[in-house]
Design a protein around this motif. Structure first.
Motif: not given
Length: 118
Positions: A25, A27-30, A32-34, A36, A71-72
């Motif tokens: 669960k 925060d991979y989105t956060g 991955y955004e960082w 990137d 970010k995460v």
């Protein structure tokens, strides 16, 4: 911590590897955004390589940790491990910036033999 700087003694990019385990669960989105945003390159499952801009007086580990945390959403069981070469180039260092080491999943699979005196 000593840092490599350019000839003018100002900012320089330094190489890092980041290993991450955020669980199911996380925060991979956060993250991955960082990754990137810093231009990270994929190096296999849960491993990334990136160059990070630093200043002469930066505590590198603290700066990266704070940047990721901004970010995460980091949870108690999340683990992020940072690997980098020391500025003098002699050794490679690694440290958990979130979480800690746990038992290795491969323990007990090796063919180690135990000698018993008797």
């Amino acid at each position: 911590m000593k840092i490599y700087l350019n000839r003018e003694g100002i900012k320089l990019e330094k190489a890092f590897w980041l290993s991450y385990d955020l669980g199911v669960k996380g925060d991979y989105t956060g993250l991955y955004e960082w990754l990137d945003n810093v231009g990270a390159k994929e190096c296999g499952d849960n491993l990334a390589f990136f160059l990070y801009e630093i200043n002469k007086d930066d505590d590198i580990r603290k700066k990266i940790k704070e940047d990721i945390q901004s970010k995460v959403n980091i949870e108690k069981r999340d683990r992020i491990y940072l690997v980098y070469r020391e500025p003098d180039g002699t050794r490679v260092r690694g440290t958990f910036i979130f979480g800690r080491r746990k038992a290795s999943p491969w323990e007990g699979f090796g063919d180690k033999t135990v000698e018993i005196d008797g």
